[in-house]
Write a protein that holds these residues in place. Sequence first.
Motif, mmCIF file in Angstrom:
data_model
loop_
_atom_site.group_PDB
_atom_site.id
_atom_site.type_symbol
_atom_site.label_atom_id
_atom_site.label_comp_id
_atom_site.label_asym_id
_atom_site.label_seq_id
_atom_site.Cartn_x
_atom_site.Cartn_y
_atom_site.Cartn_z
ATOM 1 N N GLY A 227 110.065 10.859 -67.606
ATOM 2 C CA GLY A 227 111.354 11.495 -67.326
ATOM 3 C C GLY A 227 112.189 10.777 -66.285
ATOM 4 N N ARG A 228 111.871 9.524 -66.027
ATOM 5 C CA ARG A 228 112.598 8.668 -65.067
ATOM 6 C C ARG A 228 112.540 9.151 -63.622
ATOM 7 N N VAL A 229 113.430 10.050 -63.205
ATOM 8 C CA VAL A 229 113.423 10.388 -61.770
ATOM 9 C C VAL A 229 113.571 11.895 -61.556
ATOM 10 N N ASN B 122 126.801 9.509 -71.967
ATOM 11 C CA ASN B 122 125.421 9.970 -72.103
ATOM 12 C C ASN B 122 124.334 9.097 -71.457
ATOM 13 N N ASN B 123 124.437 7.813 -71.574
ATOM 14 C CA ASN B 123 123.476 6.927 -70.911
ATOM 15 C C ASN B 123 124.073 5.515 -70.855
ATOM 16 N N ASN B 124 123.386 4.612 -70.204
ATOM 17 C CA ASN B 124 123.966 3.274 -70.036
ATOM 18 C C ASN B 124 123.997 2.492 -71.343
ATOM 19 N N ALA B 125 123.022 2.749 -72.216
ATOM 20 C CA ALA B 125 123.060 2.095 -73.525
ATOM 21 C C ALA B 125 124.363 2.481 -74.227
ATOM 22 N N GLY B 126 124.727 3.754 -74.138
ATOM 23 C CA GLY B 126 125.973 4.238 -74.715
ATOM 24 C C GLY B 126 127.184 3.626 -74.019
ATOM 25 N N GLU C 130 115.919 -7.609 -74.022
ATOM 26 C CA GLU C 130 115.535 -6.265 -74.445
ATOM 27 C C GLU C 130 115.147 -5.490 -73.198
ATOM 28 N N ILE C 131 115.767 -4.319 -73.018
ATOM 29 C CA ILE C 131 115.514 -3.545 -71.808
ATOM 30 C C ILE C 131 114.308 -2.633 -71.977
ATOM 31 N N GLY C 132 114.007 -2.280 -73.206
ATOM 32 C CA GLY C 132 112.923 -1.318 -73.436
ATOM 33 C C GLY C 132 113.489 -0.109 -74.143
ATOM 34 N N GLY D 137 113.929 0.098 -77.180
ATOM 35 C CA GLY D 137 114.748 -0.339 -78.299
ATOM 36 C C GLY D 137 116.158 -0.774 -77.931
ATOM 37 N N PHE D 138 116.427 -0.915 -76.647
ATOM 38 C CA PHE D 138 117.760 -1.368 -76.254
ATOM 39 C C PHE D 138 117.762 -2.884 -76.114
ATOM 40 N N ARG D 139 118.349 -3.549 -77.126
ATOM 41 C CA ARG D 139 118.421 -5.005 -77.102
ATOM 42 C C ARG D 139 119.881 -5.403 -77.097
ATOM 43 N N VAL E 211 124.346 -9.526 -67.805
ATOM 44 C CA VAL E 211 123.384 -8.436 -67.935
ATOM 45 C C VAL E 211 122.306 -8.668 -66.888
ATOM 46 N N HIS E 212 122.110 -7.684 -66.045
ATOM 47 C CA HIS E 212 121.081 -7.833 -65.024
ATOM 48 C C HIS E 212 119.713 -7.834 -65.700
ATOM 49 N N ALA E 213 118.950 -8.890 -65.465
ATOM 50 C CA ALA E 213 117.620 -9.010 -66.078
ATOM 51 C C ALA E 213 116.699 -8.013 -65.391
ATOM 52 N N SER E 214 116.877 -6.745 -65.763
ATOM 53 C CA SER E 214 116.253 -5.661 -65.008
ATOM 54 C C SER E 214 114.740 -5.718 -64.966
ATOM 55 N N ASN E 215 114.136 -5.823 -66.167
ATOM 56 C CA ASN E 215 112.706 -5.534 -66.213
ATOM 57 C C ASN E 215 111.808 -6.766 -66.248
ATOM 58 N N ASP F 295 130.003 -6.367 -66.423
ATOM 59 C CA ASP F 295 128.762 -6.525 -65.660
ATOM 60 C C ASP F 295 127.841 -5.330 -65.916
ATOM 61 N N ASP F 296 126.803 -5.542 -66.728
ATOM 62 C CA ASP F 296 125.814 -4.482 -66.964
ATOM 63 C C ASP F 296 124.716 -4.605 -65.912
ATOM 64 N N LEU F 297 124.790 -3.710 -64.928
ATOM 65 C CA LEU F 297 123.840 -3.792 -63.808
ATOM 66 C C LEU F 297 122.509 -3.106 -64.097
ATOM 67 N N GLY F 298 122.498 -2.239 -65.088
ATOM 68 C CA GLY F 298 121.264 -1.495 -65.344
ATOM 69 C C GLY F 298 121.071 -0.391 -64.332
ATOM 70 N N SER F 299 120.550 -0.782 -63.184
ATOM 71 C CA SER F 299 120.064 0.221 -62.245
ATOM 72 C C SER F 299 121.100 1.033 -61.478
ATOM 73 N N PHE G 72 126.308 1.053 -65.378
ATOM 74 C CA PHE G 72 124.963 1.336 -64.853
ATOM 75 C C PHE G 72 124.481 2.730 -65.266
ATOM 76 N N SER G 73 123.172 2.945 -65.073
ATOM 77 C CA SER G 73 122.539 4.216 -65.439
ATOM 78 C C SER G 73 122.685 5.241 -64.328
ATOM 79 N N GLY G 74 122.672 6.515 -64.716
ATOM 80 C CA GLY G 74 122.679 7.584 -63.719
ATOM 81 C C GLY G 74 121.283 7.886 -63.216
ATOM 82 N N ASP G 75 120.259 7.553 -64.028
ATOM 83 C CA ASP G 75 118.909 8.018 -63.692
ATOM 84 C C ASP G 75 117.939 6.878 -63.370
ATOM 85 N N LYS G 76 118.467 5.818 -62.811
ATOM 86 C CA LYS G 76 117.569 4.797 -62.255
ATOM 87 C C LYS G 76 117.706 4.869 -60.733
ATOM 88 N N LEU G 77 118.131 3.798 -60.089
ATOM 89 C CA LEU G 77 118.168 3.849 -58.625
ATOM 90 C C LEU G 77 119.272 4.762 -58.069
HETATM 91 C C1 LIG Z 1 118.159 0.405 -68.282
HETATM 92 C C2 LIG Z 1 119.192 -0.537 -68.715
HETATM 93 C C3 LIG Z 1 120.054 -0.213 -69.764
HETATM 94 C C4 LIG Z 1 119.933 1.080 -70.514
HETATM 95 O O1 LIG Z 1 120.283 2.171 -69.723
HETATM 96 P P1 LIG Z 1 119.926 3.667 -70.176
HETATM 97 O O2 LIG Z 1 120.603 4.516 -69.147
HETATM 98 O O3 LIG Z 1 118.449 3.771 -70.189
HETATM 99 O O4 LIG Z 1 120.519 3.865 -71.525
HETATM 100 C C5 LIG Z 1 121.023 -1.116 -70.107
HETATM 101 N N1 LIG Z 1 121.139 -2.301 -69.459
HETATM 102 C C6 LIG Z 1 120.324 -2.650 -68.448
HETATM 103 C C7 LIG Z 1 120.507 -3.965 -67.782
HETATM 104 C C8 LIG Z 1 119.318 -1.779 -68.036
HETATM 105 O O5 LIG Z 1 118.493 -2.107 -67.040
#
Ligand SMILES: *Cc1c(COP(=O)(O)O)cnc(C)c1O
Length: 455
Positions: free
Chosen positions: A91-93, A146-150, A174-176, A178-180, A220-224, A252-256, A286-291
């Motif tokens: 459930g992330r955080v 809804n989320n960062n993928a969106g 690929e972030i995980g 299925g988000f590529r 794209v931030h190489a998050s993972n 700029d897709d920061l991810g976190s 960026f995502s709402g439910d990461k950092l």
């Molecule tokens: C996590 C992440 C996403 C996807 O974000 P969600 O909120 O899980 O949809 C997209 N891009 C990057 C760089 C990420 O780290």
Amino acid sequence: MTSPFRNLPSVSRLLAHKRIRPLVSRMASDTVAELIRQQLQETRQAIAAGHECPPTETLVESVLARAELLLQSTLRPVINATGVIIHTNLGRVPLSREAIAAMEAVSHGYSNLEFDLTQGERGDRLVHLEPILCQITGAQAAVAVNNNAGAVLLALTVLTKEREVIISRGQAVEIGGGFRIPEVMQQSGARLVEVGTTNRTYLSDYQQAITDDTAALMRVHASNFRVIGFVESPPLEDLVRLAREHDLLLLDDLGSGCLVDTGQFGLAAEPTVQDSVAAGADLTLFSGDKLLGGPQAGIIVGREELVARLRRHPLTRALRLDKATVAALAATAIHYVRGEALEKIPVWRMIAMPLTTIQRRARRWARAIGAPARILHGRSMIGGGSLPEEGLPTRVVAISAHAGRSVTELAQRLRLSQPPVIGRIEHDQLLLDPRTVAPEDDSTLMEAIAAALKR
Ligand SMILES: *Cc1c(COP(=O)(O)O)cnc(C)c1O
């Protein structure tokens, strides 16, 4: 020859069975009948496949088990003792108390979600978020979905459809879950132009790839994952300058979505949203439910006219946030406005947790568990694709095989306890990290471990 199905009871006979009858007070009678039909159907198939007709009591048991599965949600709280702070599978955080209270407050009854109280007219749900998000990031405008993928899909669809987007080969990731990036890009109708190599991409690589069809440069931030050693990628400022020179967008897709200097905790510097905005990115996603530490959401901040275009697009409507999320996201953002993020937001509280506190709890846990437990030095992980390879020094309670019970067996018993407890197995020991366990769960956790160790 008698039919092997002959002994199967009828639906009405099972409905009238003394152990099934009471079910009707707990679930709709149509549903009970339907469950019986499903069970009989399955049993008939088993018999046709050569199995014997089971006794009625067995059928009754199966129907009752089906009913129990339906009567309680399979989604339930768990205790995360893995030490992975942003845990997508769990459930992330966790949310702050204030965020939870805000969700509850708007869920009880009605709210001014899309109602302008001063004018008495229809309003916009994003007014509850935009000013705060702009304030904490330094951006002109903001939209949340809804989320960062969106968010990434939205920005690419609206701004780059049928045109080219240049991205470093090392960032077409690929972030995980299925988000590529290449697949999202394809879905949006934008054409991906990869430049450079997996480990090294220079500004000149981007420059040479620019054509009349180019709409944007994307980072794209190489998050993972982390490429270490012989690596090169131009700083954001240089990409911004190049984009401006050619009248292109810089996405700029920061991810976190980190707003806090992670260096103060001995972690590598996670790029912050403020830095991205200040460097001149046209849009930062960026995502709402990461950092950030809030509910699931995708946040886009940046230039006003771009955000306005995003807002008008039907995809924004399809990806919109529900009221509980708006409430929780606003409450989370307000913690940053108040300068209390480190104390109030669970993710940051866990990251900032002093080692002495962790050590004290680990000692208490180890004492309560007894013989099979030892305290080891370990590392808590940030997780969620943030700061891979980075860890925070921690103390873990390690439990080894005990009284004929293997570590995997122990881990399984803990997972099946109520509430489930999730640990981490390493070197044939079950590791439990106090950092990700809420202190109020300590006694529940101790009971679960005692029960799991019992013969
Ligand atoms: C996590 C992440 C996403 C996807 O974000 P969600 O909120 O899980 O949809 C997209 N891009 C990057 C760089 C990420 O780290």
